[in-house]
Design a protein around this motif. Structure first.
Motif, PDB file in Angstrom:
ATOM      1  N   TYR A  30       0.818  -1.209   0.000  1.00  0.00           N
ATOM      2  CA  TYR A  30       0.000   0.000   0.000  1.00  0.00           C
ATOM      3  C   TYR A  30       0.856   1.267   0.000  1.00  0.00           C
ATOM      4  O   TYR A  30       0.502   2.261  -0.628  1.00  0.00           O
ATOM      5  CB  TYR A  30      -0.979  -0.001   1.172  1.00  0.00           C
ATOM      6  CG  TYR A  30      -2.068  -1.035   0.993  1.00  0.00           C
ATOM      7  CD1 TYR A  30      -2.909  -1.004  -0.112  1.00  0.00           C
ATOM      8  CD2 TYR A  30      -2.247  -2.044   1.917  1.00  0.00           C
ATOM      9  CE1 TYR A  30      -3.904  -1.947  -0.291  1.00  0.00           C
ATOM     10  CE2 TYR A  30      -3.240  -3.000   1.754  1.00  0.00           C
ATOM     11  CZ  TYR A  30      -4.073  -2.945   0.643  1.00  0.00           C
ATOM     12  OH  TYR A  30      -5.056  -3.877   0.459  1.00  0.00           O
ATOM     13  N   LYS A  33       1.973   1.690  -3.542  1.00  0.00           N
ATOM     14  CA  LYS A  33       0.831   2.155  -4.327  1.00  0.00           C
ATOM     15  C   LYS A  33       0.591   3.643  -4.082  1.00  0.00           C
ATOM     16  O   LYS A  33       0.457   4.420  -5.027  1.00  0.00           O
ATOM     17  CB  LYS A  33      -0.422   1.357  -3.964  1.00  0.00           C
ATOM     18  CG  LYS A  33      -1.671   1.804  -4.705  1.00  0.00           C
ATOM     19  CD  LYS A  33      -2.899   1.080  -4.216  1.00  0.00           C
ATOM     20  CE  LYS A  33      -3.465   1.649  -2.952  1.00  0.00           C
ATOM     21  NZ  LYS A  33      -3.981   3.014  -3.049  1.00  0.00           N
ATOM     22  N   LEU A  38       3.790   1.902  -7.719  1.00  0.00           N
ATOM     23  CA  LEU A  38       2.942   0.899  -8.366  1.00  0.00           C
ATOM     24  C   LEU A  38       1.741   1.633  -8.955  1.00  0.00           C
ATOM     25  O   LEU A  38       1.065   2.392  -8.275  1.00  0.00           O
ATOM     26  CB  LEU A  38       2.498  -0.164  -7.360  1.00  0.00           C
ATOM     27  CG  LEU A  38       3.628  -0.970  -6.715  1.00  0.00           C
ATOM     28  CD1 LEU A  38       3.078  -1.969  -5.712  1.00  0.00           C
ATOM     29  CD2 LEU A  38       4.478  -1.674  -7.765  1.00  0.00           C
ATOM     30  N   TYR A  44      -1.826  -2.788 -10.300  1.00  0.00           N
ATOM     31  CA  TYR A  44      -2.988  -3.170  -9.492  1.00  0.00           C
ATOM     32  C   TYR A  44      -4.276  -2.642 -10.124  1.00  0.00           C
ATOM     33  O   TYR A  44      -4.240  -1.712 -10.921  1.00  0.00           O
ATOM     34  CB  TYR A  44      -2.873  -2.641  -8.059  1.00  0.00           C
ATOM     35  CG  TYR A  44      -2.952  -1.139  -7.936  1.00  0.00           C
ATOM     36  CD1 TYR A  44      -4.172  -0.510  -7.726  1.00  0.00           C
ATOM     37  CD2 TYR A  44      -1.822  -0.341  -8.035  1.00  0.00           C
ATOM     38  CE1 TYR A  44      -4.257   0.876  -7.623  1.00  0.00           C
ATOM     39  CE2 TYR A  44      -1.897   1.038  -7.929  1.00  0.00           C
ATOM     40  CZ  TYR A  44      -3.122   1.630  -7.721  1.00  0.00           C
ATOM     41  OH  TYR A  44      -3.205   2.996  -7.622  1.00  0.00           O
ATOM     42  N   TRP A  59      -3.536  -7.596  -7.801  1.00  0.00           N
ATOM     43  CA  TRP A  59      -2.189  -7.139  -8.153  1.00  0.00           C
ATOM     44  C   TRP A  59      -1.598  -8.064  -9.206  1.00  0.00           C
ATOM     45  O   TRP A  59      -1.785  -9.279  -9.154  1.00  0.00           O
ATOM     46  CB  TRP A  59      -1.308  -7.165  -6.913  1.00  0.00           C
ATOM     47  CG  TRP A  59      -1.857  -6.392  -5.764  1.00  0.00           C
ATOM     48  CD1 TRP A  59      -2.830  -6.810  -4.891  1.00  0.00           C
ATOM     49  CD2 TRP A  59      -1.483  -5.091  -5.349  1.00  0.00           C
ATOM     50  NE1 TRP A  59      -3.076  -5.835  -3.961  1.00  0.00           N
ATOM     51  CE2 TRP A  59      -2.258  -4.765  -4.211  1.00  0.00           C
ATOM     52  CE3 TRP A  59      -0.566  -4.163  -5.811  1.00  0.00           C
ATOM     53  CZ2 TRP A  59      -2.143  -3.557  -3.542  1.00  0.00           C
ATOM     54  CZ3 TRP A  59      -0.442  -2.956  -5.147  1.00  0.00           C
ATOM     55  CH2 TRP A  59      -1.229  -2.665  -4.024  1.00  0.00           C
ATOM     56  N   CYS A  64       4.605  -6.396 -10.572  1.00  0.00           N
ATOM     57  CA  CYS A  64       5.009  -5.890  -9.255  1.00  0.00           C
ATOM     58  C   CYS A  64       6.422  -6.349  -8.921  1.00  0.00           C
ATOM     59  O   CYS A  64       7.210  -5.586  -8.360  1.00  0.00           O
ATOM     60  CB  CYS A  64       4.022  -6.340  -8.179  1.00  0.00           C
ATOM     61  SG  CYS A  64       2.429  -5.497  -8.272  1.00  0.00           S
TER      62      CYS A  64
END
Length: 75
Positions: A30, A33, A38, A44, A59, A64
């Motif tokens: 997170y 992200k 990301l 995602y 994801w 990733c």
């Protein structure tokens, strides 16, 4: 945030599955992200309904891994 829905296949996995596969905690995912490391649609996607209180993510494992610089040898 605009939802981008690419075709789902076996590479799109849950947050917990990705964290276990990469050997990181979900908070790390997170953070990446939220920092923009990301990207939505590439790394995602949100799969929950728009009325959900919290979004559900899927994801892309390989993307990733590449973004995080993790290879099978480093796991």
């Amino acid at each position: 945030m605009k939802k981008i829905r690419p075709k789902l296949d076996q590479n799109w996995i849950s947050t917990l599955q990705l964290a276990k596969a990469l050997g990181v905690c979900t908070k790390t995912l997170y953070r990446l992200k939220n920092s923009g490391a990301l990207k939505p649609g590439k790394h995602y996607i949100i799969v929950s309904v728009s009325s959900a209180i919290r979004p559900t993510f899927r994801w892309h494992l390989e993307r990733c891994e590449l973004a995080m610089g993790i290879t099978l040898e480093k796991r």
